[in-house]
Motif scaffolding. Structure first.
Motif, PDB file in Angstrom:
ATOM      1  N   MET A  77     -25.835 142.667 -36.371  1.00  0.00           N
ATOM      2  CA  MET A  77     -25.848 141.230 -36.157  1.00  0.00           C
ATOM      3  C   MET A  77     -27.270 140.707 -35.986  1.00  0.00           C
ATOM      4  SD  MET A  77     -23.974 138.962 -33.262  1.00  0.00           S
ATOM      5  CE  MET A  77     -25.021 137.963 -32.238  1.00  0.00           C
ATOM      6  N   GLU A  78     -28.085 141.454 -35.245  1.00  0.00           N
ATOM      7  CA  GLU A  78     -29.440 141.007 -34.947  1.00  0.00           C
ATOM      8  C   GLU A  78     -30.239 140.755 -36.215  1.00  0.00           C
ATOM      9  OE1 GLU A  78     -31.350 143.645 -32.294  1.00  0.00           O
ATOM     10  OE2 GLU A  78     -30.027 143.194 -30.599  1.00  0.00           O
ATOM     11  N   ASN A  79     -30.076 141.635 -37.221  1.00  0.00           N
ATOM     12  CA  ASN A  79     -30.841 141.476 -38.452  1.00  0.00           C
ATOM     13  C   ASN A  79     -30.452 140.194 -39.183  1.00  0.00           C
ATOM     14  OD1 ASN A  79     -32.237 143.840 -38.036  1.00  0.00           O
ATOM     15  ND2 ASN A  79     -30.824 145.092 -39.230  1.00  0.00           N
ATOM     16  N   THR A  80     -29.156 139.899 -39.248  1.00  0.00           N
ATOM     17  CA  THR A  80     -28.694 138.696 -39.940  1.00  0.00           C
ATOM     18  C   THR A  80     -29.166 137.442 -39.222  1.00  0.00           C
ATOM     19  OG1 THR A  80     -26.739 139.795 -40.852  1.00  0.00           O
ATOM     20  CG2 THR A  80     -26.672 137.400 -40.703  1.00  0.00           C
ATOM     21  N   VAL A  81     -29.005 137.389 -37.908  1.00  0.00           N
ATOM     22  CA  VAL A  81     -29.445 136.227 -37.133  1.00  0.00           C
ATOM     23  C   VAL A  81     -30.958 136.066 -37.234  1.00  0.00           C
ATOM     24  CG1 VAL A  81     -29.600 135.230 -34.817  1.00  0.00           C
ATOM     25  CG2 VAL A  81     -27.491 136.334 -35.554  1.00  0.00           C
ATOM     26  N   LYS A  82     -31.678 137.172 -37.156  1.00  0.00           N
ATOM     27  CA  LYS A  82     -33.136 137.125 -37.253  1.00  0.00           C
ATOM     28  C   LYS A  82     -33.577 136.604 -38.615  1.00  0.00           C
ATOM     29  CE  LYS A  82     -37.277 140.009 -36.753  1.00  0.00           C
ATOM     30  NZ  LYS A  82     -37.784 141.374 -36.474  1.00  0.00           N
ATOM     31  N   GLU A  83     -32.891 137.058 -39.677  1.00  0.00           N
ATOM     32  CA  GLU A  83     -33.240 136.621 -41.032  1.00  0.00           C
ATOM     33  C   GLU A  83     -32.947 135.140 -41.220  1.00  0.00           C
ATOM     34  OE1 GLU A  83     -32.578 138.195 -45.626  1.00  0.00           O
ATOM     35  OE2 GLU A  83     -31.700 139.290 -43.925  1.00  0.00           O
ATOM     36  N   LEU A  84     -31.812 134.684 -40.688  1.00  0.00           N
ATOM     37  CA  LEU A  84     -31.478 133.258 -40.759  1.00  0.00           C
ATOM     38  C   LEU A  84     -32.522 132.430 -40.008  1.00  0.00           C
ATOM     39  CD1 LEU A  84     -27.618 133.431 -40.109  1.00  0.00           C
ATOM     40  CD2 LEU A  84     -28.711 132.689 -42.236  1.00  0.00           C
ATOM     41  N   LYS A  85     -32.882 132.900 -38.829  1.00  0.00           N
ATOM     42  CA  LYS A  85     -33.849 132.176 -38.001  1.00  0.00           C
ATOM     43  C   LYS A  85     -35.211 132.110 -38.692  1.00  0.00           C
ATOM     44  CE  LYS A  85     -35.618 132.046 -33.241  1.00  0.00           C
ATOM     45  NZ  LYS A  85     -35.593 132.725 -31.912  1.00  0.00           N
ATOM     46  N   ASN A  86     -35.649 133.215 -39.280  1.00  0.00           N
ATOM     47  CA  ASN A  86     -36.935 133.238 -39.971  1.00  0.00           C
ATOM     48  C   ASN A  86     -36.968 132.244 -41.125  1.00  0.00           C
ATOM     49  OD1 ASN A  86     -37.973 135.186 -38.274  1.00  0.00           O
ATOM     50  ND2 ASN A  86     -37.502 136.892 -39.644  1.00  0.00           N
ATOM     51  N   ARG A  87     -35.874 132.173 -41.864  1.00  0.00           N
ATOM     52  CA  ARG A  87     -35.832 131.241 -42.992  1.00  0.00           C
ATOM     53  C   ARG A  87     -35.808 129.786 -42.519  1.00  0.00           C
ATOM     54  NH1 ARG A  87     -34.199 135.704 -45.756  1.00  0.00           N
ATOM     55  NH2 ARG A  87     -34.507 135.672 -48.028  1.00  0.00           N
ATOM     56  N   ILE A  88     -35.133 129.533 -41.398  1.00  0.00           N
ATOM     57  CA  ILE A  88     -35.117 128.171 -40.861  1.00  0.00           C
ATOM     58  C   ILE A  88     -36.526 127.755 -40.437  1.00  0.00           C
ATOM     59  CG2 ILE A  88     -34.397 126.820 -38.839  1.00  0.00           C
ATOM     60  CD1 ILE A  88     -31.632 128.054 -39.144  1.00  0.00           C
ATOM     61  N   TYR A  89     -37.258 128.665 -39.818  1.00  0.00           N
ATOM     62  CA  TYR A  89     -38.621 128.342 -39.405  1.00  0.00           C
ATOM     63  C   TYR A  89     -39.577 128.273 -40.592  1.00  0.00           C
ATOM     64  CZ  TYR A  89     -37.778 128.451 -34.391  1.00  0.00           C
ATOM     65  OH  TYR A  89     -37.344 128.146 -33.130  1.00  0.00           O
ATOM     66  N   SER A  90     -39.178 128.848 -41.727  1.00  0.00           N
ATOM     67  CA  SER A  90     -40.046 128.793 -42.906  1.00  0.00           C
ATOM     68  C   SER A  90     -40.101 127.403 -43.532  1.00  0.00           C
ATOM     69  CB  SER A  90     -39.559 129.813 -43.961  1.00  0.00           C
ATOM     70  OG  SER A  90     -38.358 129.369 -44.580  1.00  0.00           O
ATOM     71  N   PHE A  91     -39.237 126.482 -43.059  1.00  0.00           N
ATOM     72  CA  PHE A  91     -39.299 125.097 -43.541  1.00  0.00           C
ATOM     73  C   PHE A  91     -40.605 124.431 -43.104  1.00  0.00           C
ATOM     74  CE2 PHE A  91     -34.875 125.769 -44.332  1.00  0.00           C
ATOM     75  CZ  PHE A  91     -34.494 124.801 -45.259  1.00  0.00           C
ATOM     76  N   GLY A  92     -41.227 124.946 -42.060  1.00  0.00           N
ATOM     77  CA  GLY A  92     -42.512 124.412 -41.617  1.00  0.00           C
ATOM     78  C   GLY A  92     -42.391 123.353 -40.538  1.00  0.00           C
ATOM     79  N   ALA A  93     -43.530 122.916 -40.070  1.00  0.00           N
ATOM     80  CA  ALA A  93     -43.597 121.986 -38.937  1.00  0.00           C
ATOM     81  C   ALA A  93     -43.030 120.610 -39.256  1.00  0.00           C
ATOM     82  CB  ALA A  93     -45.050 121.855 -38.470  1.00  0.00           C
ATOM     83  N   ALA A  94     -42.885 120.299 -40.525  1.00  0.00           N
ATOM     84  CA  ALA A  94     -42.369 118.973 -40.909  1.00  0.00           C
ATOM     85  C   ALA A  94     -40.886 118.825 -40.601  1.00  0.00           C
ATOM     86  CB  ALA A  94     -42.627 118.728 -42.392  1.00  0.00           C
ATOM     87  N   TYR A  95     -40.217 119.942 -40.347  1.00  0.00           N
ATOM     88  CA  TYR A  95     -38.766 119.907 -40.106  1.00  0.00           C
ATOM     89  C   TYR A  95     -38.430 120.590 -38.786  1.00  0.00           C
ATOM     90  CZ  TYR A  95     -38.886 118.984 -45.132  1.00  0.00           C
ATOM     91  OH  TYR A  95     -39.177 118.460 -46.374  1.00  0.00           O
ATOM     92  N   LYS A  96     -37.676 119.910 -37.967  1.00  0.00           N
ATOM     93  CA  LYS A  96     -37.253 120.458 -36.687  1.00  0.00           C
ATOM     94  C   LYS A  96     -36.181 121.523 -36.918  1.00  0.00           C
ATOM     95  CE  LYS A  96     -35.483 118.962 -32.171  1.00  0.00           C
ATOM     96  NZ  LYS A  96     -34.966 117.796 -31.395  1.00  0.00           N
ATOM     97  N   PRO A  97     -36.347 122.741 -36.367  1.00  0.00           N
ATOM     98  CA  PRO A  97     -35.398 123.832 -36.621  1.00  0.00           C
ATOM     99  C   PRO A  97     -33.941 123.472 -36.320  1.00  0.00           C
ATOM    100  CG  PRO A  97     -37.358 124.693 -35.592  1.00  0.00           C
ATOM    101  CD  PRO A  97     -37.510 123.200 -35.580  1.00  0.00           C
ATOM    102  N   SER A  98     -33.677 122.783 -35.223  1.00  0.00           N
ATOM    103  CA  SER A  98     -32.294 122.431 -34.888  1.00  0.00           C
ATOM    104  C   SER A  98     -31.708 121.458 -35.912  1.00  0.00           C
ATOM    105  CB  SER A  98     -32.212 121.825 -33.480  1.00  0.00           C
ATOM    106  OG  SER A  98     -33.018 120.667 -33.373  1.00  0.00           O
TER     107      SER A  98
END
Length: 262
Positions: free
Chosen positions: A1-22
């Motif tokens: 589970m940790e790998n999937t959640v971590k991968e999802l989280k990393n991709r969400i943060y890859s949107f950059g500072a212009a987009y709020k993660p939530s």
């Protein structure tokens, strides 16, 4: 589970500072729900959902928007792997809490999967016995969140040697439409027949229903409706036998019956 959640989280943060993660998370879940449902249902709301999809799309630069399909692929792959090893993990619920996207006004704090698994085994202690006489067992979740209790019950069904997509049917409700989308998307990828309703179980106010493809193709709603009608008729006939001179009205519908008929 940790790998999937971590991968999802990393991709969400890859949107950059212009987009709020939530905000990205919420848009991802809504886009996923729309894309999944519109792929197999062509109802009166299809065009409205499609337009909503494009409203969200126009809020992102083209390169950023391309990350959303990647997120969906990561989630789908994670669910497939989870089924293979027999652990139905709540990826979106974990990510939701990790990103701080929960609605504090609603007092949201999702049930950990470890607790949901205990609940599922206690609630489904007679599952095997029931399935010797019935095609499927049903469950009602009046406040589903991301669907942890539904996933845990599906895992319990699988542990019992049965196939969740054939032998269970879930009806769930949540007041937060984001939770409805999370639950719907995860039930879809886990192959769980489910009808997820956006509404308020306490006020008995219901707005929209999101049905998984396994719910529709399995004919669970028709079977449950037929059972409700038969049970109400039997109860009504029994009352008439005892009170022939009294004006009898049809028995009130339970919450689960109202949701099935919604």
């Amino acid at each position: 589970m940790e790998n999937t959640v971590k991968e999802l989280k990393n991709r969400i943060y890859s949107f950059g500072a212009a987009y709020k993660p939530s905000d990205v998370f919420r848009d991802f879940v809504e886009l996923a729900a729309i894309a999944v449902l519109n792929s197999y249902i062509r109802d009166d709301d299809w065009e409205n959902r499609e337009e909503r999809y494009h409203v969200i799309r126009r809020q992102y630069k083209e390169e950023a928007f391309k990350i959303f399909p990647e997120l969906l692929g990561v989630l789908a792959s994670g669910c497939i792997r989870a089924v293979k090893v027999g652990n139905y993990e709540d990826f979106l619920g974990e990510l939701y809490m990790d990103l701080g996207a929960s609605n504090e006004r609603n007092g949201q704090f999702f049930t950990p999967m470890s607790i949901s698994r205990v609940i599922a085994r206690l609630a489904g202690i007679d599952t095997v016995e029931k399935l010797t006489n019935k095609r499927f067992v049903s469950l009602l979740e009046p406040c589903c969140g991301s669907g942890a209790n539904l996933l845990a019950f599906a895992e319990h069904i699988a542990d019992s040697g049965k196939i969740p997509s054939l032998h269970m049917a879930a009806v769930a409700v949540d007041i937060d439409v984001l939770c409805v989308w999370m639950c719907f998307v995860q039930c879809h990828f886990y192959g769980i027949p489910a009808k997820i309703i956006h509404g308020d179980s306490l006020k008995l106010e219901f707005h929209t229903a999101w049905r998984t493809v396994h719910w529709l193709r399995g004919g669970f709603e028709d079977d449950m409706k037929a059972e409700i009608v038969a049970d109400k008729k039997a109860a009504f006939d029994a009352e008439q036998q005892h009170h022939r001179e009294t004006k009898i009205t049809a028995p009130l519908l339970t919450l689960e019956e109202q949701l099935v008929l919604f």
